[in-house]
Design a protein around this motif. Structure first.
Motif, PDB file in Angstrom:
ATOM      1  N   LYS A 120     -31.437  41.839 -13.928  1.00 40.90           N
ATOM      2  CA  LYS A 120     -32.303  42.140 -15.074  1.00 40.90           C
ATOM      3  C   LYS A 120     -33.738  41.753 -14.710  1.00 40.90           C
ATOM      4  O   LYS A 120     -33.977  40.710 -14.100  1.00 40.90           O
ATOM      5  CB  LYS A 120     -31.835  41.358 -16.308  1.00 40.90           C
ATOM      6  N   PHE A 121     -34.675  42.594 -15.103  1.00 37.77           N
ATOM      7  CA  PHE A 121     -36.078  42.371 -14.784  1.00 37.77           C
ATOM      8  C   PHE A 121     -36.884  42.079 -16.044  1.00 37.77           C
ATOM      9  O   PHE A 121     -36.636  42.661 -17.086  1.00 37.77           O
ATOM     10  CB  PHE A 121     -36.664  43.595 -14.070  1.00 37.77           C
ATOM     11  N   GLU A 122     -37.849  41.182 -15.887  1.00 40.31           N
ATOM     12  CA  GLU A 122     -38.786  40.988 -16.987  1.00 40.31           C
ATOM     13  C   GLU A 122     -39.775  42.147 -17.035  1.00 40.31           C
ATOM     14  O   GLU A 122     -40.221  42.538 -18.102  1.00 40.31           O
ATOM     15  CB  GLU A 122     -39.529  39.656 -16.836  1.00 40.31           C
ATOM     16  N   MET A 123     -40.115  42.665 -15.864  1.00 39.55           N
ATOM     17  CA  MET A 123     -41.042  43.797 -15.820  1.00 39.55           C
ATOM     18  C   MET A 123     -40.649  44.746 -14.699  1.00 39.55           C
ATOM     19  O   MET A 123     -40.271  44.315 -13.609  1.00 39.55           O
ATOM     20  CB  MET A 123     -42.477  43.322 -15.597  1.00 39.55           C
ATOM     21  N   ILE A 124     -40.745  46.038 -14.993  1.00 40.75           N
ATOM     22  CA  ILE A 124     -40.663  47.081 -13.973  1.00 40.75           C
ATOM     23  C   ILE A 124     -41.978  47.843 -14.011  1.00 40.75           C
ATOM     24  O   ILE A 124     -42.453  48.223 -15.089  1.00 40.75           O
ATOM     25  CB  ILE A 124     -39.468  48.022 -14.217  1.00 40.75           C
ATOM     26  N   GLY A 125     -42.578  48.034 -12.846  1.00 38.54           N
ATOM     27  CA  GLY A 125     -43.861  48.719 -12.791  1.00 38.54           C
ATOM     28  C   GLY A 125     -43.828  49.917 -11.862  1.00 38.54           C
ATOM     29  O   GLY A 125     -43.074  49.937 -10.879  1.00 38.54           O
ATOM     30  N   PHE A 126     -44.640  50.901 -12.183  1.00 40.89           N
ATOM     31  CA  PHE A 126     -44.813  52.073 -11.322  1.00 40.89           C
ATOM     32  C   PHE A 126     -46.282  52.166 -10.936  1.00 40.89           C
ATOM     33  O   PHE A 126     -47.130  52.509 -11.763  1.00 40.89           O
ATOM     34  CB  PHE A 126     -44.389  53.356 -12.041  1.00 40.89           C
ATOM     35  N   ASP A 127     -46.587  51.807  -9.689  1.00 41.24           N
ATOM     36  CA  ASP A 127     -47.929  52.021  -9.149  1.00 41.24           C
ATOM     37  C   ASP A 127     -47.943  53.437  -8.603  1.00 41.24           C
ATOM     38  O   ASP A 127     -47.977  53.677  -7.397  1.00 41.24           O
ATOM     39  CB  ASP A 127     -48.228  50.990  -8.065  1.00 41.24           C
ATOM     40  N   SER A 128     -47.887  54.376  -9.518  1.00 39.74           N
ATOM     41  CA  SER A 128     -47.748  55.795  -9.190  1.00 39.74           C
ATOM     42  C   SER A 128     -48.091  56.601 -10.441  1.00 39.74           C
ATOM     43  O   SER A 128     -48.131  56.065 -11.544  1.00 39.74           O
ATOM     44  CB  SER A 128     -46.317  56.122  -8.738  1.00 39.74           C
ATOM     45  N   CYS A 129     -48.300  57.872 -10.248  1.00 34.78           N
ATOM     46  CA  CYS A 129     -48.746  58.726 -11.348  1.00 34.78           C
ATOM     47  C   CYS A 129     -47.603  59.089 -12.313  1.00 34.78           C
ATOM     48  O   CYS A 129     -46.443  59.155 -11.911  1.00 34.78           O
ATOM     49  CB  CYS A 129     -49.342  60.021 -10.793  1.00 34.78           C
ATOM     50  N   LEU A 130     -47.956  59.274 -13.562  1.00 32.93           N
ATOM     51  CA  LEU A 130     -47.170  60.051 -14.532  1.00 32.93           C
ATOM     52  C   LEU A 130     -45.811  59.464 -14.906  1.00 32.93           C
ATOM     53  O   LEU A 130     -44.991  60.167 -15.479  1.00 32.93           O
ATOM     54  CB  LEU A 130     -46.943  61.478 -13.993  1.00 32.93           C
ATOM     55  N   MET A 131     -45.578  58.177 -14.634  1.00 31.74           N
ATOM     56  CA  MET A 131     -44.262  57.614 -14.913  1.00 31.74           C
ATOM     57  C   MET A 131     -44.206  56.858 -16.244  1.00 31.74           C
ATOM     58  O   MET A 131     -43.201  56.225 -16.564  1.00 31.74           O
ATOM     59  CB  MET A 131     -43.832  56.691 -13.775  1.00 31.74           C
ATOM     60  N   GLY A 132     -45.274  56.938 -17.036  1.00 28.11           N
ATOM     61  CA  GLY A 132     -45.343  56.179 -18.279  1.00 28.11           C
ATOM     62  C   GLY A 132     -44.893  56.941 -19.502  1.00 28.11           C
ATOM     63  O   GLY A 132     -45.485  56.786 -20.576  1.00 28.11           O
ATOM     64  N   GLY A 133     -43.847  57.758 -19.391  1.00 32.08           N
ATOM     65  CA  GLY A 133     -43.377  58.539 -20.529  1.00 32.08           C
ATOM     66  C   GLY A 133     -42.253  57.865 -21.293  1.00 32.08           C
ATOM     67  O   GLY A 133     -41.651  56.883 -20.844  1.00 32.08           O
ATOM     68  N   LEU A 134     -41.964  58.419 -22.466  1.00 32.28           N
ATOM     69  CA  LEU A 134     -40.888  57.891 -23.302  1.00 32.28           C
ATOM     70  C   LEU A 134     -39.548  57.959 -22.589  1.00 32.28           C
ATOM     71  O   LEU A 134     -38.700  57.073 -22.736  1.00 32.28           O
ATOM     72  CB  LEU A 134     -40.830  58.690 -24.619  1.00 32.28           C
ATOM     73  N   GLU A 135     -39.345  59.018 -21.791  1.00 30.67           N
ATOM     74  CA  GLU A 135     -38.073  59.162 -21.077  1.00 30.67           C
ATOM     75  C   GLU A 135     -37.857  58.008 -20.096  1.00 30.67           C
ATOM     76  O   GLU A 135     -36.749  57.482 -19.972  1.00 30.67           O
ATOM     77  CB  GLU A 135     -38.028  60.495 -20.331  1.00 30.67           C
ATOM     78  N   THR A 136     -38.919  57.610 -19.386  1.00 33.28           N
ATOM     79  CA  THR A 136     -38.817  56.489 -18.458  1.00 33.28           C
ATOM     80  C   THR A 136     -38.470  55.211 -19.209  1.00 33.28           C
ATOM     81  O   THR A 136     -37.626  54.420 -18.765  1.00 33.28           O
ATOM     82  CB  THR A 136     -40.132  56.301 -17.687  1.00 33.28           C
TER      83      THR A 136
END
Length: 223
Positions: A120-136
């Protein structure tokens, strides 16, 4: 930026390479994947036994998480995906070593890899484009408390790593909301300095189901 961070013995930064034909950082092989840690402001090779891993394979992600949990077990965990992102349609990651230039990790593959790792993670991050959607957010809400991702394109500068890692180095118990705020603010400031839009969000995944219900109620009411 990672090497310039002031870390403590309570913070482990573990990096797995792959997907790139040519690295700008000296000491990283383009013939195989490798695992490094950041120690004493140096990149230290800790695992040189890997083949050239396919970063678009969900097992690559799962195995890395399991490796970190076994060898660098921590009370708090952060997972960062650093590469190209194509959102919910195309997913994450481009592997230059593959013949298939369209191959990527879909968000359901990412969900399965993290779930099957048992971490289990406290945070998951995407240092990349376009991954901040509701589906993610929906596929990760059972695996993490927070998501840091962009709803738009990221600038070429990417995240700024030194300050938020140093914050954890100073106090490894720093609330994840404070860590996320530094990530977002630094990214936006750095993006604007090179005249690029800065779009990055810290998302509380614990509200995902409530948000999804509100969104679907709105969508169907306006069908």
């Amino acid at each position: 930026e990672m090497l310039n961070a002031t870390l403590s013995d309570n913070v482990n930064v573990v990096i797995q390479t792959g997907g790139t034909k040519k690295w700008k950082t000296e000491g990283i092989s383009n013939k195989k994947s490798q695992r490094f840690i950041v120690k004493d402001n140096q990149l230290v090779l800790v695992d040189n036994t890997l083949d050239q891993l396919d970063i678009t394979d969900e097992n690559t992600i799962k195995d890395f998480i399991v490796y970190c949990d076994k060898n660098y077990h921590a009370d708090r965990n952060i997972l960062i995906f650093w590469d190209h992102g194509g959102g919910v349609i195309y997913g994450y990651g481009v592997d230059e070593n593959l013949n298939d230039s369209t191959a990527a990790l879909t968000i359901d593959e990412i969900q399965r890899a993290i779930r099957d790792s048992g971490v289990k993670f406290e945070m998951i991050g995407f240092d990349s484009c376009l991954m901040g959607g509701l589906e993610t957010a929906c596929v990760l809400c059972d695996s993490a408390d927070y998501l840091v991702a962009s709803e738009d394109f990221e600038s070429g500068s990417g995240w700024e790593y030194q300050n938020w890692l140093s914050l954890l180095g100073y106090n490894s118990s720093t609330p994840m909301t404070d860590v996320g705020k530094v990530i977002v603010d630094d990214f936006i400031r750095e993006s604007l300095s090179v005249k690029n839009d800065g779009v990055l969000a810290l998302i509380d995944l614990r509200y995902t189901r409530l948000l999804y219900t509100a969104w679907t109620d709105f969508a169907y009411a306006n069908e």
